[in-house]
Design an enzyme around this catalytic site. Structure first.
Site, short mmCIF file in Angstrom:
data_model
loop_
_atom_site.label_atom_id
_atom_site.label_comp_id
_atom_site.label_asym_id
_atom_site.label_seq_id
_atom_site.Cartn_x
_atom_site.Cartn_y
_atom_site.Cartn_z
N GLY A 1 0.82 -1.20 0.00
CA GLY A 1 0.00 0.00 0.00
C GLY A 1 0.86 1.25 0.00
O GLY A 1 2.10 1.19 0.04
N ASN A 2 0.22 2.41 -0.05
CA ASN A 2 0.95 3.69 -0.06
C ASN A 2 -0.03 4.82 0.18
O ASN A 2 -1.24 4.62 0.13
CB ASN A 2 1.72 3.88 -1.38
CG ASN A 2 0.99 3.27 -2.56
OD1 ASN A 2 -0.05 3.76 -2.96
ND2 ASN A 2 1.51 2.15 -3.08
N SER B 1 6.93 6.08 -3.93
CA SER B 1 6.12 4.86 -4.05
C SER B 1 6.09 4.31 -5.47
O SER B 1 6.05 5.06 -6.44
CB SER B 1 4.69 5.17 -3.60
OG SER B 1 3.82 4.16 -4.03
N SER B 2 6.04 2.98 -5.58
CA SER B 2 5.97 2.34 -6.90
C SER B 2 4.65 2.67 -7.61
O SER B 2 4.55 2.51 -8.82
CB SER B 2 6.13 0.83 -6.76
OG SER B 2 5.12 0.32 -5.92
N GLU B 3 3.64 3.10 -6.86
CA GLU B 3 2.36 3.47 -7.49
C GLU B 3 2.23 4.98 -7.69
O GLU B 3 1.12 5.52 -7.74
CB GLU B 3 1.18 2.93 -6.68
CG GLU B 3 1.06 1.43 -6.60
CD GLU B 3 0.77 0.75 -7.94
OE1 GLU B 3 0.68 1.44 -8.96
OE2 GLU B 3 0.68 -0.49 -7.94
N HIS C 1 -6.10 -6.94 -6.66
CA HIS C 1 -5.02 -6.16 -6.07
C HIS C 1 -5.43 -5.54 -4.72
O HIS C 1 -4.92 -5.97 -3.68
CB HIS C 1 -4.59 -5.10 -7.09
CG HIS C 1 -3.43 -4.27 -6.70
ND1 HIS C 1 -2.67 -3.56 -7.58
CD2 HIS C 1 -2.90 -4.00 -5.49
CE1 HIS C 1 -1.72 -2.91 -6.95
NE2 HIS C 1 -1.84 -3.17 -5.67
#
Ligand SMILES: [Zn+2]
Length: 225
Positions: free
Chosen positions: A29-30, A78-80, A162
Site C-alpha cells: 500500500g501507499n 512509491s511504486s504506485e 489487487h
C-alpha cells in the site's frame, strides 16, 4: 531541515494508523497528499518505495512534482506514484490518496465484484457503488489509467486482483473512507454468503447521491455524477 514539516508528520501518522487498523502490512500500500507548490501544478508528498512502515520516519516521505520529478527526499517515491499523480490530475477536489490491500476489499477485488450501495453512510461518502478497475500490472501507467477511469467522480475504487484506493479532502478523511469501505466490503461478503446483499432503495440512493454532489460543491469543485 526538511520542508513541509507538519504535512510529513500527518502522512507519517496516517501510515501508522493504516498499519494499526490492518489496512496494510509490511510495505504494501501507499499514501500521499497534495502540497501547495511554487509551480502551476503544486507538489505531492508520498510514501517511499519498498520501505516497511515500521521503519518509516516523517522525513522519509518524498516530495515530487506533478510529473513525478524529485523535489525533496533521498528515497524513491512509491511504486504506485503514476496512479497517485493520475488521480490528482483528474480530480482537483482530491487532496489526499490512500491505497490499501485490506482483506475484504481485496476479496471483492479478486472476485471482480463492485461493492453495491448496501448501507446508508456509503453513498454519501463514496458517491455510489465502489467500482472495480480493469486489471493492470502493479506500478504501470495502465493501472493508473484504469484506476482513474473506474474512480470517476467517486471517492473509492477497487483495483482488480489487487486492493483498493480511497481519496479525500484530507489524509484523515481518506483514511476514514478506507476504513469504512473495508467494513462495507466485509458486510457485502458476509451478506453474499448468506444468500443475498440487498441494495438500498433507489430513491434513497438518489437522495444520498445528491448530498454527495452538494459536499463537492461546498469544497468548490462540483462532482458530476
Ligand atoms: Zn498495491
Amino acid at each position: 531541515m526538511a520542508r513541509w514539516h507538519s504535512e510529513r508528520q500527518t502522512l507519517w501518522e496516517v501510515t501508522g494508523e493504516m498499519v494499526k487498523q490492518g489496512l496494510v502490512a509490511g510495505s504494501s500500500g501507499n499514501a500521499s497528499l497534495r502540497l501547495p507548490g511554487d509551480g502551476d501544478g503544486g507538489y505531492v508528498l508520498i510514501t517511499p518505495s519498498g520501505r516497511p512502515y515500521r521503519y518509516l520516519a516523517p522525513e522519509d516521505m518524498v516530495v515530487i512534482d506533478m510529473d513525478g520529478g524529485p523535489v525533496e527526499g533521498d528515497l524513491l517515491p512509491s511504486s504506485e506514484t503514476a496512479m497517485h499523480l493520475e488521480l490528482y490530475k483528474a480530480r482537483q477536489d482530491v487532496e489526499a490518496i490512500i491505497h490499501t490491500h485490506s482483506l475484504y476489499a481485496s476479496v471483492a477485488a479478486v472476485s471482480g465484484l463492485e461493492i453495491p450501495p448496501i448501507v446508508v453512510e456509503m453513498v454519501i461518502r463514496v458517491g455510489g457503488s465502489v467500482r472495480v478497475a480493469e486489471y493492470a500490472f502493479p506500478s504501470t501507467e495502465e493501472l493508473a489509467q484504469n484506476a482513474g477511469h473506474a474512480l470517476g467522480d467517486r471517492n473509492a475504487v477497487l483495483l482488480r486482483n489487487h486492493g483498493m484506493v480511497g481519496v479525500g479532502r484530507t489524509s484523515w478523511e481518506a483514511l476514514d473512507l478506507c476504513q469504512m469501505v473495508e467494513r462495507v466490503a466485509q458486510i457485502f461478503v458476509y451478506s453474499s454468503l448468506l444468500g443475498r446483499a440487498l441494495t438500498l432503495p433507489s430513491e434513497i440512493i438518489e437522495m444520498e447521491q445528491e448530498l454527495y454532489r452538494m459536499q463537492g460543491l461546498r469544497s468548490g469543485t462540483p462532482r458530476e455524477t
